[in-house]
Design a protein around this motif. Structure first.
Motif, PDB file in Angstrom:
ATOM      1  N   THR A  84     -38.834 -29.535   3.811  1.00  0.00           N
ATOM      2  CA  THR A  84     -38.095 -28.476   4.477  1.00  0.00           C
ATOM      3  C   THR A  84     -38.660 -27.134   4.026  1.00  0.00           C
ATOM      4  OG1 THR A  84     -36.105 -29.854   4.417  1.00  0.00           O
ATOM      5  CG2 THR A  84     -35.797 -27.519   4.915  1.00  0.00           C
ATOM      6  N   LEU A  86     -37.995 -23.131   3.745  1.00  0.00           N
ATOM      7  CA  LEU A  86     -36.795 -22.308   3.612  1.00  0.00           C
ATOM      8  C   LEU A  86     -37.109 -20.825   3.655  1.00  0.00           C
ATOM      9  CD1 LEU A  86     -35.330 -24.285   0.582  1.00  0.00           C
ATOM     10  CD2 LEU A  86     -34.674 -24.559   2.974  1.00  0.00           C
ATOM     11  N   ASP A  87     -36.141 -20.044   4.150  1.00  0.00           N
ATOM     12  CA  ASP A  87     -36.292 -18.584   4.120  1.00  0.00           C
ATOM     13  C   ASP A  87     -35.725 -18.056   2.798  1.00  0.00           C
ATOM     14  OD1 ASP A  87     -33.493 -18.420   4.376  1.00  0.00           O
ATOM     15  OD2 ASP A  87     -33.561 -17.719   6.448  1.00  0.00           O
ATOM     16  N   GLU A  90     -32.469 -19.442   1.531  1.00  0.00           N
ATOM     17  CA  GLU A  90     -32.510 -20.905   1.425  1.00  0.00           C
ATOM     18  C   GLU A  90     -31.996 -21.592   2.686  1.00  0.00           C
ATOM     19  OE1 GLU A  90     -31.223 -22.701  -2.196  1.00  0.00           O
ATOM     20  OE2 GLU A  90     -32.336 -21.281  -3.431  1.00  0.00           O
ATOM     21  N   THR A  91     -32.154 -20.918   3.807  1.00  0.00           N
ATOM     22  CA  THR A  91     -31.808 -21.493   5.101  1.00  0.00           C
ATOM     23  C   THR A  91     -33.030 -22.236   5.630  1.00  0.00           C
ATOM     24  OG1 THR A  91     -30.312 -19.653   5.555  1.00  0.00           O
ATOM     25  CG2 THR A  91     -31.018 -20.967   7.447  1.00  0.00           C
ATOM     26  N   PRO A  92     -32.859 -23.486   6.057  1.00  0.00           N
ATOM     27  CA  PRO A  92     -34.004 -24.224   6.609  1.00  0.00           C
ATOM     28  C   PRO A  92     -34.569 -23.539   7.856  1.00  0.00           C
ATOM     29  CG  PRO A  92     -32.211 -25.723   6.093  1.00  0.00           C
ATOM     30  CD  PRO A  92     -31.663 -24.322   5.963  1.00  0.00           C
ATOM     31  N   PRO A 140     -42.084 -19.012   5.516  1.00  0.00           N
ATOM     32  CA  PRO A 140     -41.166 -19.513   4.487  1.00  0.00           C
ATOM     33  C   PRO A 140     -41.458 -18.887   3.121  1.00  0.00           C
ATOM     34  CG  PRO A 140     -42.269 -21.315   5.655  1.00  0.00           C
ATOM     35  CD  PRO A 140     -42.949 -20.060   6.039  1.00  0.00           C
ATOM     36  N   SER A 142     -39.983 -20.658   0.369  1.00  0.00           N
ATOM     37  CA  SER A 142     -39.934 -21.812  -0.518  1.00  0.00           C
ATOM     38  C   SER A 142     -40.053 -23.102   0.277  1.00  0.00           C
ATOM     39  CB  SER A 142     -38.671 -21.801  -1.394  1.00  0.00           C
ATOM     40  OG  SER A 142     -37.511 -21.740  -0.624  1.00  0.00           O
ATOM     41  N   ARG A 144     -38.956 -27.280   0.070  1.00  0.00           N
ATOM     42  CA  ARG A 144     -38.059 -28.257  -0.555  1.00  0.00           C
ATOM     43  C   ARG A 144     -38.535 -29.658  -0.187  1.00  0.00           C
ATOM     44  NH1 ARG A 144     -32.300 -26.943   0.646  1.00  0.00           N
ATOM     45  NH2 ARG A 144     -32.628 -25.538  -1.091  1.00  0.00           N
ATOM     46  N   THR A 153     -37.333 -27.784  -5.239  1.00  0.00           N
ATOM     47  CA  THR A 153     -37.745 -26.611  -4.477  1.00  0.00           C
ATOM     48  C   THR A 153     -38.725 -25.806  -5.308  1.00  0.00           C
ATOM     49  OG1 THR A 153     -35.583 -26.570  -3.405  1.00  0.00           O
ATOM     50  CG2 THR A 153     -36.894 -24.571  -3.250  1.00  0.00           C
TER      51      THR A 153
END
Length: 182
Positions: A84, A86-87, A90-92, A140, A142, A144, A153
């Motif tokens: 995944t 993430l922004d 931590e939103t996918p 992104p 990060s 995960r 992560t």
């Protein structure tokens, strides 16, 4: 031998050859043995390695994903776990694993064993350029990786692009043992 018997023999021969090839391929994998327990996120370290630019060029980018077993015993991970992007909150973000042509729903991948204090790595590749008629890109911060009931992560720097209809796609070569302790 009549035509029906000859046809049956060809099908049996093809099935035998297919089974032999599958057995040979299975013998050459780094799959985990059944008595090795699944890894827990707390016993793993996740890092990224750009390979000195191994993946960069021609509107493409990528990275190696490295999992190190910091535990005292071997454990196993999925060969291709969930990824995944993430922004900053931590939103996918919308990005999908690119399907392998002709492999629907996909190949069966056995778990990979990570010996104690050793590492395995996989590679991720993606399109970085706005090369589509209607391009959608994400940046992104990060990455995960799903491990069992948990996840790991790590910071990530990349620019993934795809068509607006499909969204950014990435390719993942499954985890493989590098054959050495890192």
């Amino acid at each position: 031998m009549n035509a029906s018997d000859a046809s049956k023999m060809k099908r049996i021969s093809a099935a035998c050859i297919g089974a032999w090839l599958l057995a040979m391929a299975s013998a050459c994998t780094t799959s985990a043995s059944a008595d090795v327990q699944p890894c827990q996120p707390r016993q793993l370290e996740l890092s990224l390695d750009d390979g000195g630019g191994d993946f960069n060029g021609m509107s493409h980018g990528g990275t190696y994903v490295v999992l190190r077993n910091t535990g005292a015993s071997a454990c196993r991970v999925p060969a291709r776990p969930d990824v995944t992007f993430l922004d900053a909150h931590e939103t996918p973000l919308r990005a999908s694993l690119q399907p392998i042509p002709g492999m629907h729903p996909g190949p069966v991948l056995l778990p990979v064993e990570i010996p104690a204090q050793a590492s395995v790595r996989a590679s991720l590749r993606w399109v970085t350029g706005e090369v589509f008629d209607d391009t959608q890109c994400i940046d992104p911060v990060s990455l995960r990786i799903g491990i069992g009931e948990g996840a790991l992560t790590t910071p990530f720097r990349g620019h993934l692009c795809g068509s607006r209809a499909e969204g950014p796609l990435y390719q993942m070569v499954p985890f493989q043992s590098p054959g050495r302790t890192e």
